[in-house]
Design a protein around this motif. Sequence first.
Motif, short mmCIF file in Angstrom:
data_model
loop_
_atom_site.label_atom_id
_atom_site.label_comp_id
_atom_site.label_asym_id
_atom_site.label_seq_id
_atom_site.Cartn_x
_atom_site.Cartn_y
_atom_site.Cartn_z
N ASP A 115 -54.87 -1.81 30.48
CA ASP A 115 -55.18 -1.83 31.60
C ASP A 115 -55.96 -0.56 31.80
O ASP A 115 -56.08 -0.16 31.39
N ASP A 116 -55.86 0.00 33.42
CA ASP A 116 -56.36 1.43 33.50
C ASP A 116 -55.29 2.01 33.03
O ASP A 116 -56.42 3.26 32.69
N ASP A 117 -54.22 1.74 33.44
CA ASP A 117 -53.31 3.17 33.40
C ASP A 117 -53.13 3.28 31.70
O ASP A 117 -53.07 4.06 31.12
N GLU A 118 -53.47 2.16 30.87
CA GLU A 118 -52.73 2.31 29.11
C GLU A 118 -53.93 2.86 28.69
O GLU A 118 -54.04 3.69 27.60
N LYS A 119 -55.23 3.39 29.50
CA LYS A 119 -56.79 3.16 28.96
C LYS A 119 -56.78 4.68 28.58
O LYS A 119 -56.67 5.71 28.46
N ILE A 120 -56.04 5.48 30.00
CA ILE A 120 -56.14 6.49 30.09
C ILE A 120 -54.70 7.15 29.31
O ILE A 120 -54.85 8.29 29.20
N ARG A 121 -53.57 6.52 28.72
CA ARG A 121 -52.47 7.05 28.27
C ARG A 121 -53.05 7.03 26.76
O ARG A 121 -52.89 8.06 25.74
N LEU A 122 -54.09 6.21 26.36
CA LEU A 122 -54.49 6.41 25.06
C LEU A 122 -55.74 7.09 24.67
O LEU A 122 -55.40 7.69 23.83
N TRP A 123 -56.51 7.70 26.03
CA TRP A 123 -57.36 8.82 26.04
C TRP A 123 -56.56 10.18 25.61
O TRP A 123 -56.45 10.54 24.96
N ASN A 124 -55.19 9.81 26.49
CA ASN A 124 -54.56 11.16 26.22
C ASN A 124 -53.95 11.37 25.47
O ASN A 124 -53.08 13.00 24.58
N ILE A 125 -53.65 11.02 24.42
CA ILE A 125 -52.22 10.44 23.25
C ILE A 125 -53.72 11.10 22.21
O ILE A 125 -53.15 12.25 21.19
N LEU A 126 -54.70 10.54 22.52
CA LEU A 126 -56.15 11.01 21.05
C LEU A 126 -56.52 12.25 21.25
O LEU A 126 -57.33 13.22 20.18
N ALA A 127 -56.73 12.94 22.87
CA ALA A 127 -57.08 13.96 23.09
C ALA A 127 -55.72 15.09 22.77
O ALA A 127 -56.49 15.95 22.36
N GLU A 128 -54.47 15.02 23.03
CA GLU A 128 -54.14 15.40 22.62
C GLU A 128 -53.27 15.98 20.64
O GLU A 128 -53.41 16.52 20.24
N ASN A 129 -53.84 14.67 20.64
CA ASN A 129 -54.49 14.74 19.30
C ASN A 129 -54.38 15.36 17.94
O ASN A 129 -55.06 15.54 16.85
N ILE A 130 -56.13 15.08 19.23
CA ILE A 130 -57.45 15.80 18.02
C ILE A 130 -57.66 17.71 18.02
O ILE A 130 -58.00 17.98 17.94
N ARG A 131 -56.44 18.25 19.05
CA ARG A 131 -56.22 19.62 19.30
C ARG A 131 -56.25 20.39 17.92
O ARG A 131 -55.66 19.84 17.27
N PRO A 132 -56.65 21.38 17.89
CA PRO A 132 -57.02 22.16 16.35
C PRO A 132 -55.30 22.14 16.21
O PRO A 132 -55.17 21.97 14.83
N GLU A 133 -54.06 22.35 16.67
CA GLU A 133 -53.15 22.43 16.13
C GLU A 133 -52.07 20.79 15.61
O GLU A 133 -51.17 21.25 15.01
#
Length: 396
Positions: A115-133
Amino acid sequence: MKKNFFLSILLLSALVSSLRASVLKDSVEFSILTCHPSSEIYRMFGHTAIRYQNFTQKQDVVFNFGTFDFSAPNFLYHFVKGETDYFLACEDFGQFCMLYTYLGATVNQQRLNLDDDEKIRLWNILAENIRPENRTYRYNYFFDNCTTRARDRIEDSVEGGVTYDSAADTLSFRQIVHQYTSSAPWYSFGIDMMLGEEADRPIAQRQQMFAPQYFHDAANKARKGNGKPLVKSDEPILLGDGVNETSSFPLPPMQAAWILFATSLALTGIGIRRGKLFWWWELLLFGLQGAAGVVIAFLFFISIHPTVGSNWMIGMLNPIPLVMLPLIVYCTIKQRKTYYHAYNAVALVLFLIVMPCGGQYFHPAVAPLALSLLAISGGHLFMAYVPHKKHRNDKT
């Protein structure tokens, strides 16, 4: 590596600005990509990645946890020791497909039922994971790899978690590895020589998901916390031509091992008849035994890879022959007796007796390899203790 890094940062910047609004318009979709095996050894087990599609913004990228830098300093040493670092990269979906089209591998896409909230949550997780650190992680083939990373990120995004249909805990790590290496008998032989008894214990369904196809199959039957299916569709997006035999060696390990035993037995017999064994054959076989033993001992005592610290192949393959090699060759050339062959014969006989009784699987080629070494030491013992007019051995 640098190119992938900068591409990841650029894509991240472009995606962050438009994701939330696009999700709310139902224009975003996440999918699991399961890549079937291809010929390269590091691709023989397949691959898992997460696809992100933003139809409004016409963005289509792949989040790939299976990226590594082969040119990193001392890569091979760190890989064998279990200290290899992988990192998350973001790449264009078209380039991703070009690679697997070139490799001739099938790729399946499972569209996630988020659902929409889960998509946003997954995006936030991937965005955090791909940070250089955060993008780099310590790779572990059985417990923390590209498949388990993708699975865990998806599970973390789902409200109420993910439930999988139960599966019997009858498979082992080694049995699953065998399924993937059946087309490459020499790779299978090499892996069998390195895995220990722990790899033969039954593992739970979640542990079986280290293999991409097992996660793919489990995801198809999985349910979210609200009872809805995790996957809403599953279809191939690339059709490959399968995996062919990758070894150029003309004989499989079993046949090669029996030929080696027959050769060792024949040369030992000839050596006994002429009263002098062949030192160069001993140099070759004991040298190979000792060199392989160095690798096994390193994995057994030093490597942090799982399942290699219980490898009882060390009873046959260890560095002792390499240390004793100068004495072995010297005594053979000078036709002198050395107690090493008595020790080696006893050790090999005990190994062959215990081998079928323990909990570890040994590749069938191990027995003729052990018999090849036993034939040489047996020949020395025969010449040392059975009277023969052609030789007189002095005790050293």
